[in-house]
Design a protein around this motif. Sequence first.
Motif, PDB file in Angstrom:
ATOM      1  N   SER A 119       0.779  -1.203   0.132  1.00  0.00           N
ATOM      2  CA  SER A 119       0.023   0.057  -0.085  1.00  0.00           C
ATOM      3  C   SER A 119       0.812   1.530  -0.083  1.00  0.00           C
ATOM      4  CB  SER A 119      -0.991   0.146   1.060  1.00  0.00           C
ATOM      5  OG  SER A 119      -0.246   0.166   2.484  1.00  0.00           O
ATOM      6  N   TYR A 120       0.295   2.461  -0.306  1.00  0.00           N
ATOM      7  CA  TYR A 120       0.950   3.592  -0.175  1.00  0.00           C
ATOM      8  C   TYR A 120       1.438   3.933   1.175  1.00  0.00           C
ATOM      9  CZ  TYR A 120      -1.129   4.815  -4.589  1.00  0.00           C
ATOM     10  OH  TYR A 120      -1.259   4.843  -6.085  1.00  0.00           O
ATOM     11  N   ALA A 121       0.757   3.463   2.314  1.00  0.00           N
ATOM     12  CA  ALA A 121       1.152   3.756   3.569  1.00  0.00           C
ATOM     13  C   ALA A 121       2.372   2.795   3.741  1.00  0.00           C
ATOM     14  CB  ALA A 121       0.001   3.354   4.529  1.00  0.00           C
ATOM     15  N   ASP A 122       2.521   1.606   3.434  1.00  0.00           N
ATOM     16  CA  ASP A 122       3.532   0.689   3.494  1.00  0.00           C
ATOM     17  C   ASP A 122       4.679   1.287   2.813  1.00  0.00           C
ATOM     18  OD1 ASP A 122       2.112  -1.318   4.725  1.00  0.00           O
ATOM     19  OD2 ASP A 122       1.788  -2.145   3.031  1.00  0.00           O
ATOM     20  N   LEU A 123       4.819   1.858   1.686  1.00  0.00           N
ATOM     21  CA  LEU A 123       5.861   2.637   1.045  1.00  0.00           C
ATOM     22  C   LEU A 123       6.202   3.827   1.737  1.00  0.00           C
ATOM     23  CD1 LEU A 123       7.635   2.736  -1.395  1.00  0.00           C
ATOM     24  CD2 LEU A 123       5.995   4.152  -2.638  1.00  0.00           C
ATOM     25  N   VAL A 124       5.311   4.854   2.310  1.00  0.00           N
ATOM     26  CA  VAL A 124       5.555   5.713   3.200  1.00  0.00           C
ATOM     27  C   VAL A 124       6.594   5.442   4.425  1.00  0.00           C
ATOM     28  CG1 VAL A 124       4.984   7.487   4.786  1.00  0.00           C
ATOM     29  CG2 VAL A 124       3.667   7.231   2.502  1.00  0.00           C
ATOM     30  N   GLY A 125       6.071   4.199   5.090  1.00  0.00           N
ATOM     31  CA  GLY A 125       7.001   3.700   6.074  1.00  0.00           C
ATOM     32  C   GLY A 125       8.273   3.096   5.690  1.00  0.00           C
ATOM     33  N   LYS A 126       8.502   2.341   4.583  1.00  0.00           N
ATOM     34  CA  LYS A 126       9.815   2.030   4.129  1.00  0.00           C
ATOM     35  C   LYS A 126      10.748   3.128   3.670  1.00  0.00           C
ATOM     36  CE  LYS A 126       8.230  -2.544   2.674  1.00  0.00           C
ATOM     37  NZ  LYS A 126       9.009  -3.464   3.361  1.00  0.00           N
ATOM     38  N   LEU A 127      10.041   4.187   2.997  1.00  0.00           N
ATOM     39  CA  LEU A 127      10.705   5.281   2.589  1.00  0.00           C
ATOM     40  C   LEU A 127      11.307   6.033   3.814  1.00  0.00           C
ATOM     41  CD1 LEU A 127       8.784   6.748  -0.470  1.00  0.00           C
ATOM     42  CD2 LEU A 127      11.202   5.899  -0.460  1.00  0.00           C
ATOM     43  N   ALA A 128      10.514   6.210   4.738  1.00  0.00           N
ATOM     44  CA  ALA A 128      11.107   6.772   6.193  1.00  0.00           C
ATOM     45  C   ALA A 128      11.976   5.913   6.763  1.00  0.00           C
ATOM     46  CB  ALA A 128       9.743   6.876   7.107  1.00  0.00           C
ATOM     47  N   ASP A 129      12.068   4.669   6.716  1.00  0.00           N
ATOM     48  CA  ASP A 129      12.995   3.847   7.349  1.00  0.00           C
ATOM     49  C   ASP A 129      14.552   4.165   6.604  1.00  0.00           C
ATOM     50  OD1 ASP A 129      11.258   2.446   8.958  1.00  0.00           O
ATOM     51  OD2 ASP A 129      11.185   0.775   7.504  1.00  0.00           O
ATOM     52  N   ILE A 130      14.543   4.601   5.371  1.00  0.00           N
ATOM     53  CA  ILE A 130      15.888   4.896   4.940  1.00  0.00           C
ATOM     54  C   ILE A 130      15.988   6.550   4.812  1.00  0.00           C
ATOM     55  CG2 ILE A 130      15.904   2.744   3.399  1.00  0.00           C
ATOM     56  CD1 ILE A 130      15.164   4.768   0.857  1.00  0.00           C
ATOM     57  N   GLY A 131      15.154   7.243   5.566  1.00  0.00           N
ATOM     58  CA  GLY A 131      15.389   8.641   5.766  1.00  0.00           C
ATOM     59  C   GLY A 131      14.737   9.467   4.967  1.00  0.00           C
TER      60      GLY A 131
END
Length: 53
Positions: A2-14
């Motif tokens: 989901s878009y929310a998942d992608l937001v979280g994964k992007l946040a994990d890499i800064g």
Amino acid sequence: MSYADLVGKLADIGVMDSEPNIRNKLSRGKFTAVFLIQCLEAIGASSLRLSDC
């Protein structure tokens, strides 16, 4: 994913971006190469095939 998942994964890499902003970028199909590489990194892609040759 989901878009929310992608937001979280992007946040994990800064990479800090909002879900609506990411949704708009992807639905328009207009985003930078840097954003593409960040997304590929965030989802754990190890290769990118551009053609079948």
